[in-house]
Design an enzyme around this catalytic site. Structure first.
Site, PDB file in Angstrom:
ATOM      1  N   GLN B 179       0.824  -1.212   0.000  1.00  0.00           N
ATOM      2  CA  GLN B 179       0.000   0.000   0.000  1.00  0.00           C
ATOM      3  C   GLN B 179       0.855   1.258   0.000  1.00  0.00           C
ATOM      4  O   GLN B 179       0.407   2.317  -0.430  1.00  0.00           O
ATOM      5  CB  GLN B 179      -0.918   0.022   1.234  1.00  0.00           C
ATOM      6  CG  GLN B 179      -2.039  -1.005   1.167  1.00  0.00           C
ATOM      7  CD  GLN B 179      -3.072  -0.693   0.098  1.00  0.00           C
ATOM      8  OE1 GLN B 179      -3.273   0.446  -0.291  1.00  0.00           O
ATOM      9  NE2 GLN B 179      -3.723  -1.736  -0.404  1.00  0.00           N
ATOM     10  N   HIS B 201      -0.428  -3.628  -9.235  1.00  0.00           N
ATOM     11  CA  HIS B 201      -1.779  -3.118  -9.498  1.00  0.00           C
ATOM     12  C   HIS B 201      -2.226  -2.091  -8.476  1.00  0.00           C
ATOM     13  O   HIS B 201      -3.305  -1.506  -8.621  1.00  0.00           O
ATOM     14  CB  HIS B 201      -2.787  -4.266  -9.611  1.00  0.00           C
ATOM     15  CG  HIS B 201      -3.201  -4.875  -8.306  1.00  0.00           C
ATOM     16  ND1 HIS B 201      -4.422  -4.603  -7.723  1.00  0.00           N
ATOM     17  CD2 HIS B 201      -2.564  -5.718  -7.471  1.00  0.00           C
ATOM     18  CE1 HIS B 201      -4.509  -5.295  -6.587  1.00  0.00           C
ATOM     19  NE2 HIS B 201      -3.398  -5.981  -6.425  1.00  0.00           N
ATOM     20  N   CYS B 324      -9.714  -7.875  -0.041  1.00  0.00           N
ATOM     21  CA  CYS B 324      -9.380  -9.300   0.089  1.00  0.00           C
ATOM     22  C   CYS B 324     -10.256  -9.990   1.115  1.00  0.00           C
ATOM     23  O   CYS B 324     -10.422 -11.200   1.089  1.00  0.00           O
ATOM     24  CB  CYS B 324      -7.924  -9.478   0.486  1.00  0.00           C
ATOM     25  SG  CYS B 324      -6.816  -8.764  -0.719  1.00  0.00           S
TER      26      CYS B 324
END
Lengths: 395, 395
Positions: B179, B201, B324
């Site tokens: 992150q 991504h 997730c």
């Protein structure tokens, strides 16, 4: 002239595969685990890709786990069967001496963990018979893993028959179909396959994506820990563009399998016929049970690497064996397994074709390969010894 | 109006990332393990991508292993340190309660293999202090793994200081920077980082590719067995288009880090300031040590999922926590770790911005979030009980 004849190493992405991928890079870019509509668009596309793969494999969508490639799928299949076997006290696995390193090295690892591994010999044409498998199966066997088609010599194994034996004996059967798909028909039920690995970049799809089919009821063991993607079997944000593109490439290839196969086989057969005329050469693999695009010869008295470099200068991309093992000085384990002596195995050439190769390219290949083999032999001290009779020809 | 405010889940690929990728799909499509020129073009591009990543991380190219994503990199880092630790009889690992599941679940697995895991508490702002880490390190500690920035609440950890302590005590330090990159500066030497995970991504690169930095001298343990790609650390044909694209996206983001960070922080601060005015709400995470794009609030009396669906109807993509873990009915482990009670943790909203979000979008977000919180509260029996005094407000 430029000729790419290394399609077993990797393929050029097709227009179909690229076009399928692009919208998922900047329009439908969501994370399928997200609840919002951008995420759900991605989730629907993922499900559709799963259904396409399932349809062409003859299985259910939920039996497919997308992975980062063929190696990961092979690893996960074998590891899962080992974990299931161990729970039942079954720690014996059967495979062959000509599998891909993703299989052989995983078996090595299990061997260090107390598993007993039987690597079956193959016949000179690279084939392992169902009888060999039947004889090797024991009470403690938890898995038979045998590739559908070999990456180096193109030999196609009788996997439906092997699968039938495994089914009868209650042993899991995995097949590495990375080279087979989609040149050969696959139907996991008709062929009695419990687990099967694919890699998209071998059929004009993208690199970095593959899949594992595992029959429902088989509990997979995770290789990677993390989120609950892929029904908890494969954590990590799904490679949506890659997966969509793989499904498109697979569908395209399955749809055109017959015509592609006919075209490529004809090119292959011409190559095999003509190269067989080179003196002191030998075809590796089987004439009949052979991948449509695979040509593999050993030429006595030359080094495969030297031949590759000469061919490259003339615009021809070829290989001496598996790309994954290139750079290694060891001769191919596959060629040794079919009985080629070290000196002969070193002089190997693999040409792997696809449907975009042309007749003109084949003629050029034939001309250049023949010339370069002769050129290298003329420079080779080994060849001089052979010709002068100091050494005996083996081929 | 459409507003994508879920950039922590995944990002839209940038033009730079797409343009870098395309030529490697159908022009330079070789397998870098192939000896011929098409393969060697791919090998050179791979090396260049490695050098670009290394340059922006302050490490050497050979210290980078490309993986299929952040989860795989986290797994490999932790497993490698565990294997090295076990050889020395050191089976204690330190982490925090707010790590990503790729870290926590890998630690769970090691715990079952006899490793002792210390998960440090975090303060209410989500921060773990270097002193906590120093106190937890023992003779048997083989690894400290603490994320650079949290995926849910955006808290930035003092990783340079934690790294310095690990270095002094001779303990390996891994950080999940999935992150953080590339919103925050990374220099592995200045920050005393031994291992670091990234996922493309999250910074406008492609899905399905990530990397692990590991300081030279650290022997990595393979997760996948097979060929000798990535110096033997990560078998499988390299995802060349993905890797090239990741390097381009990372370089682009690092180059524009300061301006992007300034822009995004200003948008974030406006959101935080205005949403703080919603009664009975609370900001999660730290005000100062916070990712530029992260906004995370709990609103008392509502369900986060209901809010997400309402926002989605108005064109806003947001999240209640980690993508997730979505679909799970459990409240976020991160919100519980910072002391939010279950009822409050259920009412969370994460808005994660990037540099393409605009002032107008922020105004729209503020308007819609405020309206929808009010709307949902008016329908909520819990809220009625709170207002009538039957229940006590917690916020």
């Amino acid at each position: 002239m430029k000729v790419y004849a290394d399609n077993a190493a990797t393929t050029r992405m097709s227009r179909v595969a690229i076009d399928a991928m692009l919208p998922f890079m900047d329009t439908f870019y969501g994370n399928p685990s997200s609840l919002h509509s951008v995420g759900q668009e991605a989730a629907e596309a993922l499900q559709k890709a799963r259904e396409i793969m399932a349809q062409h494999l003859g299985c259910e969508a939920r039996e497919i786990t997308f992975t980062s490639g063929g190696s990961e799928a092979d690893n996960q299949a074998i590891l899962s069967a080992a974990v299931l076997g161990e729970k039942k006290g079954k720690k014996h696995i059967i495979s062959t001496k000509i599998e891909h390193h993703a299989v052989l090295h995983t078996l090595d690892k299990l061997s260090k963990q107390g598993f007993e591994i039987t690597l079956l010999d193959v016949h000179e044409n690279g084939i392992v018979t169902p009888q060999q498998v039947a004889s090797a199966i024991r009470e403690e066997t938890c898995l038979v893993t045998i590739m559908y088609a070999n990456n180096e010599i193109g030999t196609i194994q009788p996997i439906a028959e092997i699968g039938a034996i495994c089914k009868e004996k209650g042993v899991l059967f995995h097949t590495d179909a990375v080279q087979a798909a989609p040149h050969l028909p696959i139907n996991v039920n008709e062929q009695n396959i419990d687990m099967l690995s694919l890699a998209a970049h071998k059929f004009h799809g993208p690199k970095g994506v593959g899949m594992l089919y595992s029959r429902k009821g088989i509990l997979l063991t995770k290789i990677i820990e993390g989120g609950s993607q892929e029904r908890g079997n494969r954590p990590g944000t799904e490679n949506i563009p890659g997966i969509i593109s793989m499904a498109a490439a697979f569908e395209d290839a399955c749809t055109h399998m017959d015509e592609n196969s006919a075209k490529v086989s004809a090119l292959r057969d011409k190559l095999i016929e003509e190269l067989s005329k080179v003196p002191h050469s030998i075809l590796n693999g089987d004439l009949e049970h052979r991948l449509p695009g695979n040509v593999n010869f050993c030429f006595e008295g030359i080094e495969g690497e030297a031949l590759l470099l000469q061919l490259d200068r003339k615009g021809i991309c070829a290989s001496s064996g598996s790309a994954c093992a290139s750079g290694s000085l060891d001769p191919s384990h596959v060629l040794l397994a079919i009985g080629r002596p070290h000196e002969i195995a070193h002089g190997s050439l693999r040409l792997s074709l696809c449907e975009s190769n042309t007749e003109e390219e084949i003629d050029y290949l034939l001309k250049v390969v023949t010339e370069e083999v002769e050129y290298l032999r003329n420079m080779s001290p080994v060849w001089r010894d052979l010709v002068s009779g100091k050494k005996q020809f083996m081929l």
